[in-house]
Design an enzyme around this catalytic site. Structure first.
Site, mmCIF file in Angstrom:
data_model
loop_
_atom_site.group_PDB
_atom_site.id
_atom_site.type_symbol
_atom_site.label_atom_id
_atom_site.label_comp_id
_atom_site.label_asym_id
_atom_site.label_seq_id
_atom_site.Cartn_x
_atom_site.Cartn_y
_atom_site.Cartn_z
ATOM 1 N N LYS A 112 0.823 -1.218 0.000
ATOM 2 C CA LYS A 112 0.000 0.000 0.000
ATOM 3 C C LYS A 112 0.849 1.256 0.000
ATOM 4 O O LYS A 112 0.489 2.249 -0.634
ATOM 5 C CB LYS A 112 -0.936 0.002 1.207
ATOM 6 C CG LYS A 112 -2.064 -1.017 1.074
ATOM 7 C CD LYS A 112 -3.091 -0.843 2.164
ATOM 8 C CE LYS A 112 -4.206 -1.860 1.997
ATOM 9 N NZ LYS A 112 -5.180 -1.790 3.092
ATOM 10 N N LYS A 197 -8.707 -10.922 -5.617
ATOM 11 C CA LYS A 197 -9.807 -11.089 -4.682
ATOM 12 C C LYS A 197 -10.922 -10.073 -4.956
ATOM 13 O O LYS A 197 -10.653 -8.966 -5.401
ATOM 14 C CB LYS A 197 -9.202 -10.882 -3.283
ATOM 15 C CG LYS A 197 -10.130 -10.967 -2.125
ATOM 16 C CD LYS A 197 -9.333 -11.033 -0.823
ATOM 17 C CE LYS A 197 -9.739 -9.878 0.085
ATOM 18 N NZ LYS A 197 -9.334 -10.055 1.492
ATOM 19 N N LYS A 200 -13.581 -5.045 -1.325
ATOM 20 C CA LYS A 200 -14.498 -3.918 -1.255
ATOM 21 C C LYS A 200 -13.799 -2.590 -1.477
ATOM 22 O O LYS A 200 -14.407 -1.612 -1.865
ATOM 23 C CB LYS A 200 -15.230 -3.897 0.083
ATOM 24 C CG LYS A 200 -14.326 -3.764 1.307
ATOM 25 C CD LYS A 200 -15.162 -3.687 2.555
ATOM 26 C CE LYS A 200 -14.446 -3.985 3.858
ATOM 27 N NZ LYS A 200 -13.099 -4.429 3.892
#
Ligand code: TRP
Length: 331
Positions: A112, A197, A200
């Site tokens: 990230k 994956k 969300k």
């Protein structure tokens, strides 16, 4: 009784992946066989660029969906992380036990932070310390088991390391937790990109089915899922990831085995059609219950307030003990 803790981060709308991979099992299994806490971890949503109004909205929605998915406040504790100060209190103590080097080795941090730097943005310090806060979430409750996806294994390992280190240095204070990974449908993949994956936090995309998607939208997304070259329906994660993902979703919805199901289909089209309908049916009761709960927001608020109170009572003795053990003067 086994103590179970898990958390869901309000950084995006909850997906079919969250439901089949985690929430459904929390409702059907965990809350019945253990003393379980389920937490909307809103503090964790502040580690990357965020919009305050959106975090607030998503937190309320995530809590409502946890209840809509069948978590029963009589059987488990559902609450919002920031309502219980013990998480932040304990997090600081654990920062005094964790090292800079071990934090920088966290894979998610590296990924990230690199992404943020590529965009020319700055990396919040809380992104680096985030796994310590997660350890505090877990350790504050004397948690035995943490049901999470594979991507969280390293963070749960860190929680274990910190618990052991704290206990060795300052005397036995924390239960050493372990990660558990549910077997079925642990990983629902993106319908447009079956190598990644169904997350969300990804940009809203045609490959992600959200729990609150209307039936027509669900059908459209499933019917447009990428499949693989070839025609026959075989279950092969390596060679046919798109078809395997559909088979796994269908199997998870119907409580069957993907390998067995593959034999029943002669074409991709038929498989998609049945998968779409199965997903619509699985979501139907959750959406209906969500609508009911939204009509009575005061009830949801009351549940969250009571949940926070219960959580605080469970966490406080452990966190107070940690304050004393580490050398802080009792107030
Ligand atoms: N880090 C987890 C995620 O990104 C969310 C989380 C925060 C969590 N605290 C937790 C999960 C404690 C389990 C236990 O999905």
């Amino acid at each position: 009784m086994t103590r179970v803790f898990s958390g869901i981060k309000p950084t995006g709308h909850l997906t079919l992946g969250n439901y089949l991979g985690a929430m459904r099992r929390w409702a059907e299994v965990d809350q019945h066989r253990s003393e379980a806490l389920f937490c909307v971890v809103d503090l964790h949503a502040l580690t990357v660029d965020h919009d305050p109004a959106r975090v607030r909205r998503l937190s309320r929605q995530a809590a409502t969906l946890l209840l809509a998915s069948g978590l029963d406040p009589e059987r488990c504790t559902v609450f919002v992380q920031s309502h219980v100060d013990e998480h932040a209190r304990l997090s600081y103590l654990l920062e005094c036990v964790a090292t800079d080097g071990e934090m920088r080795r966290m894979i998610q941090y590296k990924e990230k932070a690199a992404r943020e730097q590529r965009r020319g943005g700055s990396v919040r310090l809380s992104l680096l310390t985030y796994p310590v806060l997660m350890a505090a979430d877990i350790l504050a409750y004397g948690t035995d088991e943490v049901p999470v996806g594979d991507d969280q294994t390293q963070h749960v390992e860190l929680s274990r390391d910190l618990a052991v280190r704290f206990n060795q240095r300052y005397g036995h204070t924390f239960v050493v937790p372990r990660a558990t990974h549910p077997k079925v449908a642990a990983r629902v993949m993106n319908l447009q990109d079956p190598a990644s994956k169904m997350g969300k936090s990804d940009d809203s995309g045609p490959g992600i089915v959200y729990l609150l998607d209307e039936p027509e939208v669900v059908r459209k997304k499933v019917m447009r899922a990428v499949t693989d070259s070839g025609r026959d329906v075989v279950y092969d994660r390596q060679e046919r990831p798109g078809v395997a993902n559909l088979l796994e979703i269908l199997a998870a919805c119907e409580g069957k085995d993907p390998e067995d199901l593959s034999g029943a289909y002669a074409s991709y089209g038929a498989l998609k059609k049945d998968t779409a309908e199965a997903v619509v049916e699985v979501l139907r009761p959750v959406q209906a219950r969500h609508r009911e709960l939204c009509a009575d927001p005061a009830q949801v608020e009351a549940v969250l307030r009571a949940g926070a109170e219960k959580a605080r009572e469970m966490a406080r003795p452990t966190v107070d003990a940690a304050y004393r053990a580490i050398g802080l003067l009792p107030a």
